[in-house]
Design an enzyme around this catalytic site. Structure first.
Site, mmCIF file in Angstrom:
data_model
loop_
_atom_site.group_PDB
_atom_site.id
_atom_site.type_symbol
_atom_site.label_atom_id
_atom_site.label_comp_id
_atom_site.label_asym_id
_atom_site.label_seq_id
_atom_site.Cartn_x
_atom_site.Cartn_y
_atom_site.Cartn_z
ATOM 1 N N GLU A 140 -1.467 -15.227 -4.222
ATOM 2 C CA GLU A 140 -0.895 -14.078 -4.928
ATOM 3 C C GLU A 140 -0.282 -14.543 -6.247
ATOM 4 O OE1 GLU A 140 0.468 -10.840 -6.492
ATOM 5 O OE2 GLU A 140 -0.685 -10.700 -4.636
ATOM 6 N N GLU B 137 -9.984 3.810 -0.865
ATOM 7 C CA GLU B 137 -10.225 2.376 -0.708
ATOM 8 C C GLU B 137 -11.586 2.203 -0.042
ATOM 9 O OE1 GLU B 137 -8.238 -0.423 -1.285
ATOM 10 O OE2 GLU B 137 -6.473 0.619 -2.091
ATOM 11 N N GLN C 236 0.835 -1.203 0.000
ATOM 12 C CA GLN C 236 0.000 0.000 0.000
ATOM 13 C C GLN C 236 0.871 1.256 0.000
ATOM 14 O OE1 GLN C 236 -3.103 0.585 -0.406
ATOM 15 N NE2 GLN C 236 -4.231 -1.289 0.081
ATOM 16 N N ASP D 107 -8.562 -8.469 -1.785
ATOM 17 C CA ASP D 107 -8.047 -7.132 -2.089
ATOM 18 C C ASP D 107 -7.491 -7.142 -3.511
ATOM 19 O OD1 ASP D 107 -7.113 -4.569 -1.991
ATOM 20 O OD2 ASP D 107 -5.450 -4.979 -0.618
ATOM 21 N N CYS E 234 -10.168 -0.788 -4.561
ATOM 22 C CA CYS E 234 -9.561 0.513 -4.857
ATOM 23 C C CYS E 234 -10.298 1.205 -5.996
ATOM 24 C CB CYS E 234 -8.088 0.360 -5.185
ATOM 25 S SG CYS E 234 -7.784 -0.651 -6.640
#
Length: 679
Positions: free
Chosen positions: A490, A610, A440, A539, A567
């Protein structure tokens, strides 16, 4: 998205080749291909687009070669990746379809698009691909296919004309007039250019911070009201609940619990990406931001020293690098001529004063010896020379020459000097950060975000957390001590290595990380979890999660709670609605409903934020007749991709090659909203 598909809004003005093709006529692929070759041969600036520029046997018009070097299509011959050379036009599309409809239709037939461009209510679209093979496969499959009683036709399309060269061509013959205007452009004070840059990268910089928060609050409320309407349209069983919620929360399905202010409104960015180019006069090498996108007709770069969101230490690094590149005889890279070397500078910083710099350099035809000499000089400058005072603790060099992929992450990194990593502290934990790993950009605001996630999840020692699109593992690691187990997913191998190292650094043994696409790993992962208390935290990048992930979440009825961090809430709207839509033969499992919503101002001075939404699964009533009402009548399609319609009409001004949303589900470590890059 399956293929990192990008919605583009910068396709050519002309609708493909000038050779007419009746939309009801089915033309064989090879004949279609021949039509384009015949058409572009009449254009002195276009080579045969049907051959791979990396070495295919190009068919060229010998008599026109002399004029090609100055043509508006010259860029397709450069060594940089561009999907424009693998571009087609699909004609006779059904009316009233959107970007997602086209993407899902192509996916259903095994077609792998790279970019898609629609034109309002027009019945044609431009689609680009990453290779000639993928393009040719798509043309053979889609040409003649029926969609909603319309027979599709496909033909090769010209690439978009180079905007700078196109503009220059239009100005030919009026050189004196252009010259007379140039002094007026350069006579403007430096302050005005700084203001223009500020307006681009920090458009809210001159608005009081309280008013910025109010603007963002209004934006979130609009998102919630749209979500409320969409839920009502797609799940009749929730209509009574929607009616009550709208009365309580001003036409919203749940209460907005505020926009959390950032602890620091200025100098907050820990990652910044700068372009390297020439100044407005075209005489001085400059590191900073472009005044406009390339399609705007300028490559001029303005220094970033007056922008308020960049910390002083980053500006110091920029100044030192700028001094260094000006001292070398190597020119800056020109996207117009494809000549030159210096391209981009990325700077990452931490609260511990660790500084990582990554410089991108096009080697062109430099030999290895000269390139090695440059690297030694660069490393020496920042370890013992004039650049030492800038504070760089980690220095990387990237040879950004012939690129086969549009992603910078695919380019090899070479460590030149200092430490290989930088380290940041967040919520009392230590995190290792490598050059391309996502972290972030506002560390202190991220602490507030992660704290709220932990509170909303109601964690205990029986909880298992699934951290989807986990980056360097910050969310999962910050929660690990409170739960039984954490599993992170990921895409980036580099980020997964960082995440595993971060777990070890912080002495955590109840956390594991898996590398791959969320749509490939998540379905089997969630089905293997037997925990009675399971929480998923997602996320994803801007465009949201892949439909396969949404399907898996819906089917896994033992998952009762989902926290979605977005986002770009408008881009992720489809995900929100699909979590809440009524079950059907294709969308299995009880639906969710939004319970809590809060926004976090991670990007002060911009309109980005966000958004965190807590979704909880609704249990079916005991009455089987009520359960039956959840099944939709539509059974004409065979997949969720075909079932989910494109509900968004939002467009942007990103060019076909400059803007890549990077799909939804690859969990890319690309910079999220609020990036300072001005391309």
């Amino acid at each position: 998205m399956d293929a990192n598909v990008t919605k583009s809004d910068d396709a050519p003005e002309e609708a493909g080749p000038t050779v007419p093709l009746d939309e009801a006529e089915i033309v064989p692929y090879e004949e279609n291909k021949a039509l384009l070759v015949e058409d572009v041969m009449g254009d002195p600036s276009v080579e045969d687009l049907t051959k791979d520029k990396a070495g295919g046997a190009a068919v060229t018009n010998e008599t026109d070669k002399a004029g090609q070097s100055d043509g508006v299509y010259r860029y397709i011959k450069g060594d940089m990746f561009t999907s424009e050379i693998y571009k087609v036009e699909i004609q006779n599309l059904p009316k009233y379809i959107g970007f997602n409809d086209v993407k899902k239709f192509l996916t259903k037939y095994g077609v792998n698009p790279h970019k898609i461009k629609l034109f309002g209510k027009q019945t044609f679209a431009f689609v680009t691909f990453k290779s000639e093979e993928e393009r040719d496969k798509a043309m053979k499959i889609i040409h003649g296919v029926m969609w909603k009683n319309r027979s599709l036709s496909v033909r090769l399309a010209k690439p978009k004309a180079d905007p700078i060269l196109k503009k220059r061509k239009m100005e030919e013959g009026s050189a004196e007039q252009v010259e007379s205007k140039r002094p007026a452009q350069t006579e403007g004070c430096e302050e005005s250019f700084s203001k223009q840059i500020a307006d681009i990268v920090t458009p809210l910089w001159n608005i009081p911070y309280e008013d910025q928060l109010k603007k963002k609050e209004q934006e979130v409320l609009q998102v919630l009201q749209k979500l409320t309407k969409e839920i009502a349209s797609n799940n009749r069983a929730l209509l009574p609940w929607i009616f009550v919620q709208k009365e309580k929360y001003k036409n919203s399905c749940c209460q907005l619990e505020g926009v959390t202010p950032a602890p620091s409104q200025t100098e907050y960015r820990n990652k910044c990406e700068f372009l390297i180019g020439m100044d407005l006069i075209g005489k001085t090498k400059t590191i900073g931001f472009r005044l406009a996108k390339y399609k705007g007709g300028t490559c001029a770069v303005v220094e970033p020293f007056d922008t308020i969101h960049i910390p002083p230490i980053t500006k110091s690094v920029v100044k030192a690098f700028q001094d260094y590149i000006r001292s070398t005889h190597y020119s800056v890279y020109s996207p117009e001529t494809y000549e030159g070397h210096w391209k981009q500078l990325t700077v990452r910083t931490t609260s511990s004063n660790h500084v990582m710099a990554v410089v991108y350099f096009n080697p062109q035809k430099l030999d290895k010896e000269e390139l090695c000499s440059l690297k030694r000089s660069l490393g020496s400058c920042f370890t013992e020379g004039a650049g030492k005072g800038s504070g760089v603790t980690s220095l990387y060099f990237v040879e950004d020459g012939q690129r086969k992929s549009p992603s910078l992450e695919d380019l090899p990194l070479e460590h030149l000097a200092g430490e290989k990593y930088i380290y940041e502290e967040l919520l009392g934990l230590k995190f290792r950060i490598s050059p391309h790993a996502f972290f972030q950009v506002n560390t202190r605001a991220a602490e507030m975000l992660y704290t709220t996630i932990g509170e909303w999840a109601h964690l205990d020692q029986d909880t298992t957390v699934l951290d989807v699109c986990c980056g360097t593992g910050t969310i999962g690691i910050s929660l690990a001590k409170k739960v039984k187990k954490v599993v992170g997913i990921e895409l980036s191998q580099e980020a997964v290595k960082d995440a595993r190292a971060n777990a070890e650094i912080n002495g955590l043994t109840n956390i594991e990380f898996r590398c791959g696409k969320a749509e490939d790993l998540f379905p089997s992962l969630i089905n293997s979890q037997v925990s009675k208390k399971l929480v998923a935290i997602v996320d994803p990048p801007r465009a949201g999660l892949h439909s396969k992930v949404i399907l898996a979440i819906r089917r896994a009825e033992h998952l009762k709670k989902l926290i979605y961090v977005s986002c770009n809430a408008r881009a992720a709207m489809n995900n929100f609605v699909d979590l809440c839509r009524a079950p059907s033969n294709r969308v299995k499992g009880a639906y969710f409903k939004p319970i809590r919503v809060m926004a976090f101002d991670m990007f002060p001075q911009t309109m980005y934020f966000e958004l965190v939404i807590l979704f909880e699964r609704v249990e079916y009533p005991d009455d089987p007749s009520l359960k039956a009402t959840q099944t939709t009548k539509d059974s004409g399609e065979s997949s969720l991709e075909a079932h989910i319609i494109d509900r968004s009409t939002n467009t942007n001004n990103a060019s076909l090659e400059d803007c890549d949303l990077n799909g939804s589900t690859a969990c890319s470590v690309e910079e999220k909203s609020g990036s300072t890059v001005v391309k």
